[in-house]
Motif scaffolding. Structure first.
Motif, PDB file in Angstrom:
ATOM      1  N   PHE A 168      -0.798  26.657 -15.346  1.00 35.64           N
ATOM      2  CA  PHE A 168      -0.441  25.515 -14.883  1.00 35.64           C
ATOM      3  C   PHE A 168       1.163  24.979 -15.416  1.00 35.64           C
ATOM      4  O   PHE A 168       1.511  25.143 -16.446  1.00 35.64           O
ATOM      5  CB  PHE A 168      -1.265  24.492 -15.158  1.00 35.64           C
ATOM      6  N   THR A 169       1.905  24.765 -14.258  1.00 40.69           N
ATOM      7  CA  THR A 169       3.279  24.603 -14.782  1.00 40.69           C
ATOM      8  C   THR A 169       3.660  23.023 -14.280  1.00 40.69           C
ATOM      9  O   THR A 169       4.845  22.730 -14.357  1.00 40.69           O
ATOM     10  CB  THR A 169       4.274  25.412 -13.768  1.00 40.69           C
ATOM     11  N   GLY A 170       2.716  22.382 -13.624  1.00 44.61           N
ATOM     12  CA  GLY A 170       3.053  21.015 -13.162  1.00 44.61           C
ATOM     13  C   GLY A 170       2.361  20.574 -11.715  1.00 44.61           C
ATOM     14  O   GLY A 170       1.736  21.134 -11.392  1.00 44.61           O
ATOM     15  N   TYR A 174       0.824  -1.187  -0.066  1.00 44.99           N
ATOM     16  CA  TYR A 174       0.133  -0.046   0.183  1.00 44.99           C
ATOM     17  C   TYR A 174       0.897   1.202   0.101  1.00 44.99           C
ATOM     18  O   TYR A 174       1.912   1.314   0.682  1.00 44.99           O
ATOM     19  CB  TYR A 174      -0.897  -0.026   1.118  1.00 44.99           C
ATOM     20  N   LEU A 175       0.606   2.270  -0.856  1.00 49.72           N
ATOM     21  CA  LEU A 175       1.168   3.391  -0.985  1.00 49.72           C
ATOM     22  C   LEU A 175       0.050   4.627  -0.740  1.00 49.72           C
ATOM     23  O   LEU A 175      -0.628   4.554  -1.223  1.00 49.72           O
ATOM     24  CB  LEU A 175       1.900   3.556  -2.252  1.00 49.72           C
ATOM     25  N   MET A 176       0.830   5.536  -0.066  1.00 47.01           N
ATOM     26  CA  MET A 176      -0.080   6.744   0.203  1.00 47.01           C
ATOM     27  C   MET A 176       0.739   8.097  -0.580  1.00 47.01           C
ATOM     28  O   MET A 176       1.735   8.253  -0.291  1.00 47.01           O
ATOM     29  CB  MET A 176      -0.275   7.089   1.677  1.00 47.01           C
ATOM     30  N   VAL A 177      -0.163   8.796  -1.361  1.00 44.38           N
ATOM     31  CA  VAL A 177       0.347   9.675  -1.917  1.00 44.38           C
ATOM     32  C   VAL A 177      -0.238  11.182  -1.773  1.00 44.38           C
ATOM     33  O   VAL A 177      -1.600  10.888  -1.785  1.00 44.38           O
ATOM     34  CB  VAL A 177       0.586   9.687  -3.573  1.00 44.38           C
ATOM     35  N   SER A 178       0.516  12.365  -1.672  1.00 44.77           N
ATOM     36  CA  SER A 178      -0.248  13.411  -1.771  1.00 44.77           C
ATOM     37  C   SER A 178       0.266  14.454  -2.919  1.00 44.77           C
ATOM     38  O   SER A 178       1.468  14.473  -2.836  1.00 44.77           O
ATOM     39  CB  SER A 178      -0.225  14.308  -0.247  1.00 44.77           C
ATOM     40  N   GLY A 179      -0.611  15.270  -3.406  1.00 43.12           N
ATOM     41  CA  GLY A 179       0.133  16.056  -4.464  1.00 43.12           C
ATOM     42  C   GLY A 179      -0.955  17.340  -4.847  1.00 43.12           C
ATOM     43  O   GLY A 179      -2.041  17.454  -4.173  1.00 43.12           O
ATOM     44  N   GLU A 180      -0.096  18.479  -5.119  1.00 43.35           N
ATOM     45  CA  GLU A 180      -0.875  19.585  -5.746  1.00 43.35           C
ATOM     46  C   GLU A 180      -0.279  20.206  -7.064  1.00 43.35           C
ATOM     47  O   GLU A 180       0.804  20.029  -7.377  1.00 43.35           O
ATOM     48  CB  GLU A 180      -0.899  20.741  -4.713  1.00 43.35           C
ATOM     49  N   PRO A 181      -1.305  20.830  -7.660  1.00 45.24           N
ATOM     50  CA  PRO A 181      -0.652  21.575  -8.684  1.00 45.24           C
ATOM     51  C   PRO A 181       0.284  22.811  -8.545  1.00 45.24           C
ATOM     52  O   PRO A 181      -0.308  23.396  -7.623  1.00 45.24           O
ATOM     53  CB  PRO A 181      -2.084  21.647  -9.603  1.00 45.24           C
ATOM     54  N   MET A 182       0.944  22.953  -9.669  1.00 47.83           N
ATOM     55  CA  MET A 182       1.613  24.447  -9.506  1.00 47.83           C
ATOM     56  C   MET A 182       1.269  24.934 -10.572  1.00 47.83           C
ATOM     57  O   MET A 182       0.981  24.720 -11.725  1.00 47.83           O
ATOM     58  CB  MET A 182       3.053  23.793  -9.544  1.00 47.83           C
ATOM     59  N   PHE A 183       1.127  26.439 -10.213  1.00 48.14           N
ATOM     60  CA  PHE A 183       0.981  27.757 -11.304  1.00 48.14           C
ATOM     61  C   PHE A 183       2.042  28.517 -11.146  1.00 48.14           C
ATOM     62  O   PHE A 183       2.641  28.933 -10.007  1.00 48.14           O
ATOM     63  CB  PHE A 183      -0.677  28.107 -10.755  1.00 48.14           C
ATOM     64  N   ASP A 184       2.194  29.320 -12.034  1.00 49.53           N
ATOM     65  CA  ASP A 184       2.992  30.569 -12.031  1.00 49.53           C
ATOM     66  C   ASP A 184       2.117  31.519 -11.722  1.00 49.53           C
ATOM     67  O   ASP A 184       0.974  31.543 -11.417  1.00 49.53           O
ATOM     68  CB  ASP A 184       3.732  30.688 -13.255  1.00 49.53           C
ATOM     69  N   HIS A 185       3.163  32.844 -11.684  1.00 50.18           N
ATOM     70  CA  HIS A 185       2.284  34.328 -11.114  1.00 50.18           C
ATOM     71  C   HIS A 185       1.080  34.464 -11.985  1.00 50.18           C
ATOM     72  O   HIS A 185       0.430  35.419 -11.797  1.00 50.18           O
ATOM     73  CB  HIS A 185       3.387  35.257 -10.948  1.00 50.18           C
TER      74      HIS A 185
END
Length: 283
Positions: free
Chosen positions: A259-261, A244-255
């Motif tokens: 969307f940058t990743g 079992y694997l647990m992952v958290s993530g969030e999108p990145m945006f420039d100023h």
């Protein structure tokens, strides 16, 4: 800008083998308010005096016995390594003017002196010299500031990386095209992914069975650019054990809001989940 007082406080050295010319120039400079005036009739002493005092302007006679002004300028070039030679030459020979400028002098005055012309040329050269020094100092401060900020960023990144390592097994970042740009820890092995030379990604299962429903949810979050927290997914390894694997993530945006990743963290939670997984006991 350079103030008038800064110009009057500039350091000036008068170099002439004739004492009468030295006294005339000293008196002329003091009459208009210059406060830091030095002089010498010995051309051999000029370089050492300048090395110690770093004058803002040197009034240099070209025709002197034993060592002429051209030889003095050659010695000064070894001190002024930035290439700026603060020299105003004094000459009675018109043919020496171009040679003096080619040798590095910034301007010239002719003998016999026209005092108004001498004062004007000295004032103008000092203003340029002080502006040059101010710009040079500003560039040094700017360079030092950049070095300090870069060091702070490196320290901050190292601290962030260490905190990430303490709170998770791995950290990852992707660009807007889904290519991995930063990977810390066993990200690829945990995700069953290998990275090619172009930082692309392909699934490399090697006998691992993933829970397809969970994978679809995870991929849907990524495709919709949604943040997700503590998402748990599982896989069955070739030896039959479930992981079992647990992952958290969030999108990145420039100023600009572009969307940058993605970036995120993950960890292996098998030990936590296994007591609740009755099926693992039968594997």
């Amino acid at each position: 800008m350079i103030s008038e007082q800064e110009i009057l406080n500039a350091g000036i050295l008068i170099v002439d083998d004739q004492q009468s010319n030295v006294l005339l120039l000293e008196e002329m400079l003091r009459d208009v308010g210059y406060a830091c005036i030095a002089s010498t009739i010995d051309p051999y002493a000029v370089c050492e005096l300048h090395r110690k005092n770093r004058y803002d302007l040197i009034l240099l006679d070209l025709q002197m016995p034993d060592m002429d002004g051209f030889q003095v300028m050659e010695g000064l070039k070894e001190i002024e390594t930035d290439g700026y030679l603060p020299v105003l030459v004094i000459t009675a020979q018109p043919g020496h003017k171009l040679r003096a400028l080619a040798a590095g002098a910034k301007d010239f005055v002719s003998k016999p002196f026209d005092l108004v012309e001498v004062r004007t040329r000295i004032h103008n050269l000092l203003e340029v010299r002080l502006l040059y020094k101010k710009l040079s100092n500003y560039n040094k401060v700017l360079e030092q500031t950049v070095l300090e900020r870069t060091a702070e960023l490196c320290e901050s990144e190292a601290r962030f990386r260490r905190l990430t390592e303490l709170s998770s097994d791995w950290y990852w970042e992707q660009d807007e095209n889904g290519h991995f740009t930063k990977v810390y820890g066993p990200v690829l092995e945990m995700l069953g992914i290998r990275v090619d030379d172009a930082l692309g990604k392909t699934r490399q299962d090697q006998g691992i069975l993933w829970n397809e429903a969970e994978q679809e949810i995870l991929e849907a979050n990524l495709a919709a650019r949604r943040p997700f927290l503590d998402f748990v997914y599982s896989r069955t390894n070739p030896d039959g054990s479930r992981q079992y694997l647990m992952v958290s993530g969030e999108p990145m945006f420039d100023h600009c809001g572009r969307f940058t990743g993605y970036r995120g963290i993950g960890k292996d939670v098998t030990d936590t989940m296994r007591p609740n997984d009755k099926s693992t006991d039968n594997l």
